[in-house]
Scaffold this active site. Structure first.
Site, mmCIF file in Angstrom:
data_model
loop_
_atom_site.group_PDB
_atom_site.id
_atom_site.type_symbol
_atom_site.label_atom_id
_atom_site.label_comp_id
_atom_site.label_asym_id
_atom_site.label_seq_id
_atom_site.Cartn_x
_atom_site.Cartn_y
_atom_site.Cartn_z
ATOM 1 C CB CYS A 11 -0.869 0.045 1.261
ATOM 2 S SG CYS A 11 -1.946 -1.368 1.462
ATOM 3 N N GLY A 37 -1.431 1.004 -4.931
ATOM 4 C CA GLY A 37 -2.709 0.431 -4.546
ATOM 5 C C GLY A 37 -3.850 1.143 -5.220
ATOM 6 C CG ASN A 112 3.275 -0.280 2.656
ATOM 7 O OD1 ASN A 112 2.797 -1.227 2.045
ATOM 8 N ND2 ASN A 112 4.481 0.181 2.388
ATOM 9 N N GLY A 113 2.066 -2.915 4.309
ATOM 10 C CA GLY A 113 2.815 -4.133 4.619
ATOM 11 C C GLY A 113 1.940 -5.210 5.210
ATOM 12 C CE1 TYR A 253 4.639 -4.735 -11.239
ATOM 13 C CE2 TYR A 253 4.060 -4.915 -8.926
ATOM 14 C CZ TYR A 253 3.679 -4.769 -10.242
ATOM 15 O OH TYR A 253 2.366 -4.643 -10.568
ATOM 16 C CB SER A 295 7.173 -2.481 -13.863
ATOM 17 O OG SER A 295 6.635 -3.619 -14.494
HETATM 18 P P1 AMP Z 1 2.467 -13.181 -13.474
HETATM 19 O O1 AMP Z 1 3.747 -13.914 -13.776
HETATM 20 O O2 AMP Z 1 1.432 -13.315 -14.512
HETATM 21 O O3 AMP Z 1 1.937 -13.521 -12.113
HETATM 22 O O4 AMP Z 1 2.762 -11.637 -13.421
HETATM 23 C C1 AMP Z 1 4.027 -11.132 -13.294
HETATM 24 C C2 AMP Z 1 3.963 -9.671 -13.585
HETATM 25 O O5 AMP Z 1 3.233 -9.006 -12.556
HETATM 26 C C3 AMP Z 1 5.360 -9.073 -13.560
HETATM 27 O O6 AMP Z 1 5.718 -8.782 -14.873
HETATM 28 C C4 AMP Z 1 5.265 -7.823 -12.730
HETATM 29 O O7 AMP Z 1 5.249 -6.692 -13.569
HETATM 30 C C5 AMP Z 1 3.971 -7.925 -12.001
HETATM 31 N N1 AMP Z 1 4.171 -8.232 -10.574
HETATM 32 C C6 AMP Z 1 5.262 -8.675 -9.943
HETATM 33 N N2 AMP Z 1 5.040 -8.842 -8.625
HETATM 34 C C7 AMP Z 1 3.758 -8.494 -8.415
HETATM 35 C C8 AMP Z 1 2.912 -8.440 -7.267
HETATM 36 N N3 AMP Z 1 3.357 -8.786 -6.060
HETATM 37 N N4 AMP Z 1 1.629 -8.033 -7.434
HETATM 38 C C9 AMP Z 1 1.174 -7.681 -8.634
HETATM 39 N N5 AMP Z 1 1.913 -7.713 -9.751
HETATM 40 C C10 AMP Z 1 3.194 -8.115 -9.658
#
Ligand code: AMP
Length: 495
Positions: A11, A37, A112-113, A253, A295
């Site tokens: 968050c 978020g 957050n966390g 990320y 990202s």
């Molecule tokens: P997936 O492999 O489909 O689960 O999605 C991976 C992608 O989600 C990555 O390319 C990141 O840009 C993004 N991502 C990485 N960690 C997270 C996270 N904790 N929550 C949401 N998106 C994430």
């Protein structure tokens, strides 16, 4: 039923003390933290006499209407929150800041966390008569504070912070002061800034200070808390049992590229990790490098620069699609993905492509993107991931808390390559990541929390330990057997 998985996740928190436009500035600060978020947002304000708040579901612009914002005007102190929620706890009752009115004081709190001992603390508190209003573990800290016998709010806060475990930052507002606190490993970031008129700002990321034209003052370090009031600012420690372990995922990320964490700019770190990745895992006969927006663009530019390949725009993201379309059928879901992201056909057709992404978690995103690029005519796709294999769950607030959702828990890079339809897949090494971030602290992993890549948990496991052990896959067990672990299950250093 109280669900242990994913209560409070990644968050953004914000706070400001002593500014006539406190609510509006909080709104702007939260806007710059929106990437942390999108499920809900709230603002609580105080004028030294009263304390009140507004909150709502969705993006900040949806959650805090002009009318709500207007009602928060004429207060000089504020805290705010943007919330990333997981399924099952998306109700308004979980949107922060929480505002409490007691007979002797009022407090607003946001967080957050993730607190990894929230479930056991909550159980114990309920046995003692506490009644919880939400499923959020943010409430736990308030119960701890109110049950404390300490002589002052500050002492009660310190005592309570010593009882909670995990990765967290807090912002609290009373009529007398703005407080911020960081977990004993500084897993989640919190910074202080100052406005030209002397007002102090508290924020999850430095980008929130920059957008307000403020000056960066300092990071809040592991185990520290900050008190900001009319006398100025004071930073203290609530514990000396600290080992700095800043979440590497913030750099990889979560954070915005213009933010700086512990002196390292996020874009520069990502670019360096892309360069390192090109050195470790070059792709033969490639024509171009493309990044997955947004990202991964920094890492992709680094990969291109190091490898001497052209950096191209092979994918375009529609910036106006706020959230993933949740659609009832697979066909509509696929349609939703295409609306969000599309391949630039004329650029990728008949080309051998290096596709750089920041991470593979479940594997669904890269599978879709590889298919999209192949459908657009790409000849070959070499996937390069600017972080190590995401092999272990994280319990410190990034919404990936079960092994079953992690593709790398069971599959090797070769198997993943086959699964996602790529021509090859390679990851940045753990050492390569640590060097690219370059914190260089004299503690394990140079001051980073890399638990998702190593299974080494600096804040321990607590309530998550039984599930973690139960769910260990053969691949995870093999990794753990072959690598030294620096932390035990309570997060103490193994010497
Ligand atoms: P997936 O492999 O489909 O689960 O999605 C991976 C992608 O989600 C990555 O390319 C990141 O840009 C993004 N991502 C990485 N960690 C997270 C996270 N904790 N929550 C949401 N998106 C994430």
């Amino acid at each position: 039923m109280y669900d242990i998985s994913g209560l409070n996740e990644e968050c953004g928190v914000f706070g400001i003390w002593n500014h006539n436009e406190a609510a509006q500035l909080t709104y702007m600060g939260l806007h710059s933290l929106q990437h942390r978020g999108q499920e809900g947002a709230g603002i609580a304000v105080s004028n030294g006499e009263t304390l009140k708040g507004e909150r709502g579901l969705g993006l900040l612009t949806e959650a805090i209407s002009d009318i709500k914002l207007e009602s928060l005007k004429s207060h000089q102190h504020a805290i705010g929150h943007v919330r990333y929620a997981t399924s099952g706890n998306k109700g308004i009752e979980n949107i922060q800041p929480f505002v409490y009115h007691f007979y002797d004081m009022s407090v607003a709190v946001c967080h957050n966390g993730n607190l990894i001992n929230a479930q056991s603390l909550r159980k114990a508190l309920e046995h003692q008569g506490s009644i919880f209003h939400s499923s959020s573990d943010t409430e736990v800290i308030m119960h701890l504070i109110r049950r404390s016998k300490a002589p002052s709010f500050e002492e009660a806060l310190k005592e309570s912070l010593r009882k909670i475990k995990g990765g967290f930052t807090f912002a609290l507002l009373t009529k007398d002061a703005l407080y911020g606190a960081v977990d004993p490993n500084a897993i989640r970031p919190l910074v202080v800034g100052k406005m030209k008129n002397g007002a102090y700002i508290l924020a999850s990321e430095t980008c929130a200070i920059d957008v307000l034209g403020g000056e960066f003052v300092r990071d809040i370090h592991a185990g520290e808390y900050v008190v900001i009031n009319d006398d100025g600012i004071r930073v203290e420690s609530y514990t000396h049992h600290t080992t700095t372990a800043i979440s590497a995922m913030e750099y990889i990320y979560f954070a915005r590229p213009d933010s700086t964490i512990a002196g390292k700019n996020v874009h520069a770190v990502r670019k360096q990790s892309g360069k390192q990745l090109a050195i470790e895992s070059p792709a033969q006969d490639a024509d171009m490098v493309i990044g997955v927006p947004n990202s991964s663009l920094s890492a992709a530019s680094g990969y291109a620069e190091e490898s001497g390949l052209p950096y191209e725009m092979g994918l375009v993201k529609n910036q106006y699609v706020a959230r993933t379309f949740i659609q009832p059928t697979q066909e509509l879901r696929e349609q939703g993905v295409r609306v969000k992201l599309s391949a630039v056909k004329d650029i990728v057709q008949d080309k051998n492509i290096v596709l750089v992404d920041d991470s593979i978690v479940r594997g669904t995103t890269s599978r879709r993107i590889v298919r999209m690029l192949k459908d657009a005519g790409a000849k070959s796709i070499h996937v390069r991931i600017a972080s190590p294999e995401f092999m272990f769950p994280s319990f410190y607030g990034i919404d990936v808390s079960t092994t079953s959702e992690l593709i790398s828990a069971n599959k090797s890079p070769e198997e993943i390559s086959e699964h996602i339809g790529a021509d090859s897949v390679a990851y940045l090494s753990v050492d390569g990541l640590i060097d690219s971030i370059g914190l260089d602290e004299d503690v394990p992993y140079s001051g980073l929390c890399v638990e998702s890549f190593t299974g080494d948990y600096p804040a321990g496991l607590y309530d998550y330990e039984p599930n973690f052990i139960d769910q260990l896959s053969e691949r995870q067990k093999e990794y753990l057997a072959n690598h030294k672990q620096y932390f035990d299950k309570e997060g103490n250093l193994n010497v």
